[in-house]
Design an enzyme around this catalytic site. Sequence first.
Site, PDB file in Angstrom:
ATOM      1  N   CYS A 134       0.094  -5.926  -2.377  1.00  0.00           N
ATOM      2  CA  CYS A 134      -1.038  -5.391  -1.608  1.00  0.00           C
ATOM      3  C   CYS A 134      -1.536  -6.409  -0.456  1.00  0.00           C
ATOM      4  O   CYS A 134      -1.866  -6.402   0.624  1.00  0.00           O
ATOM      5  CB  CYS A 134      -2.356  -5.063  -2.094  1.00  0.00           C
ATOM      6  SG  CYS A 134      -2.786  -6.429  -3.373  1.00  0.00           S
ATOM      7  N   HIS A 275      -7.367  -6.766  -5.365  1.00  0.00           N
ATOM      8  CA  HIS A 275      -6.396  -5.801  -4.450  1.00  0.00           C
ATOM      9  C   HIS A 275      -7.074  -6.277  -3.327  1.00  0.00           C
ATOM     10  O   HIS A 275      -8.242  -6.577  -2.699  1.00  0.00           O
ATOM     11  CB  HIS A 275      -6.899  -4.328  -4.661  1.00  0.00           C
ATOM     12  CG  HIS A 275      -6.155  -3.566  -3.935  1.00  0.00           C
ATOM     13  ND1 HIS A 275      -4.841  -3.367  -3.915  1.00  0.00           N
ATOM     14  CD2 HIS A 275      -6.500  -2.084  -3.163  1.00  0.00           C
ATOM     15  CE1 HIS A 275      -4.336  -2.477  -3.392  1.00  0.00           C
ATOM     16  NE2 HIS A 275      -5.320  -1.866  -2.833  1.00  0.00           N
ATOM     17  N   ASN A 423      -5.795   1.303   2.951  1.00  0.00           N
ATOM     18  CA  ASN A 423      -5.548   1.060   1.923  1.00  0.00           C
ATOM     19  C   ASN A 423      -3.922   0.891   2.211  1.00  0.00           C
ATOM     20  O   ASN A 423      -3.342   1.208   3.446  1.00  0.00           O
ATOM     21  CB  ASN A 423      -5.622   1.658   0.625  1.00  0.00           C
ATOM     22  CG  ASN A 423      -5.379   1.111  -0.641  1.00  0.00           C
ATOM     23  OD1 ASN A 423      -5.050   0.205  -0.695  1.00  0.00           O
ATOM     24  ND2 ASN A 423      -5.900   1.823  -1.634  1.00  0.00           N
TER      25      ASN A 423
END
EC number: 3.4.22.-
Length: 460
Positions: A134, A275, A423
């Site tokens: 990520c 994240h 995202n």
Amino acid sequence: MKVLSALCVLLVSVATAKQQLSEVEYRNAFTNWMIAHQRHYSSEEFNGRYNIFKANMDYVNEWNTKGSETVLGLNVFADISNEEYRATYLGTPFDASSLEMTESDKIFDASAQVDWRTQGAVTPIKNQGQCGGCWSFSTTGATEGAQYLANGKKNLVSLSEQNLIDCSGSYGNNGCEGGLMTLAFEYIINNKGIDTESSYPYTAEDGKKCKFNPKNVAAQLSSYVNVTSGSESDLAAKVTQGPTSVAIDASNQSFQLYVSGIYNEPACSSTQLDHGVLAVGFGTGSGSSGSHGGSQSQSAGSDSQSAGSESSQSESGSQSQSESGSQSQSQSGSQSFSGSLYSGSYSGSQSGSQSGNSGAAVKQTGAGSGSGSGSGSGSGSGSGSVSGSASGSASGSASGSSSGSNSNGGVYPTAGDYWIVKNSWGTSWGMDGYILMTKGNNNQCGIATMASRPTAVASL
């Protein structure tokens, strides 16, 4: 996409109904979900995945009946446990409690709204797959935007996450096992650039060697600046200047199963961050994920994953499964749903037979009702069939259509202040790959704890 929309409407309305679901209802929902997401399970795996799906469905049901501005649903992660989700898609939590937590003395107009997608500074949603990379997607997103702005809002180019995964290990990053955006920025600065996505494509796994080619460089960074840790006003100032990399706590089940609305999770940590994502704007009052040109396009890679495997998303398809016993059913009717955020109707029919543990044959017809989230109206139809045997095979297909509209032009309405966050889990998660995160709420989820924005070299 029409079939998936219709199925999602059905699944969300079933999941938000204030009643105990029967085994048949659970099984119907799981079958529809498997068809929509093209899941394939071995005979040994099926029952385990089904039980996890039921538990997630119960969690979604309980959450949505509380009337939160955050709406959960049976999304792409509905068949994995929270433990699997954290282990597969998130990095090892970074303890940011030692960072200086002070408010910036910058004065910022809290009424202002920013959305860099409308300025053409954001590439389409991407998908990291089953790789904890990520941080690389957050880095490329910020760098893509910075280079675009440095070039006078011209020539937005998708950059290579694989370049960062394979080549920034000496800076402290660990490929699919995790990394930090600031370390990746350091690599790009010292390396004098990063390659294009097309020249160095993503593989969702650690490469055996660095394949960087200076001939394929599409962006160069001169520096980066850190947001004052804990200061949402300073983060807003940075986001006003361009897309900004942020680290957050995404470990909660509510984040895993998010589908729309402003994400507000009191259990979120502001210091245990796992994240990396990209803040591309912020707003207040009625907001949405929006549809702004290329930012909502289909991403590279697949949108659908399950533990241990990846498959591509489509509107219709088939899959295999295995169980003991047999069960057949047919169903037709209409589904209605209403809620504080969404009102509308779904009508359609489905029929099929499937193998099941009960060994009993069930037929039913009728109509159901439930509650959901969103705003507007929609209608759709669908049909599906599933057949199976004790040896463990099943096939299914789905087709249908849905349509809907609301006062915001077909997007989910929300209320309150929010960050617009990109995202890297494909368009099947969240609001077409985006999440709206609560803004001005005590730095919830650590949105401003460890954030950075790079500056690019012009004329590339």
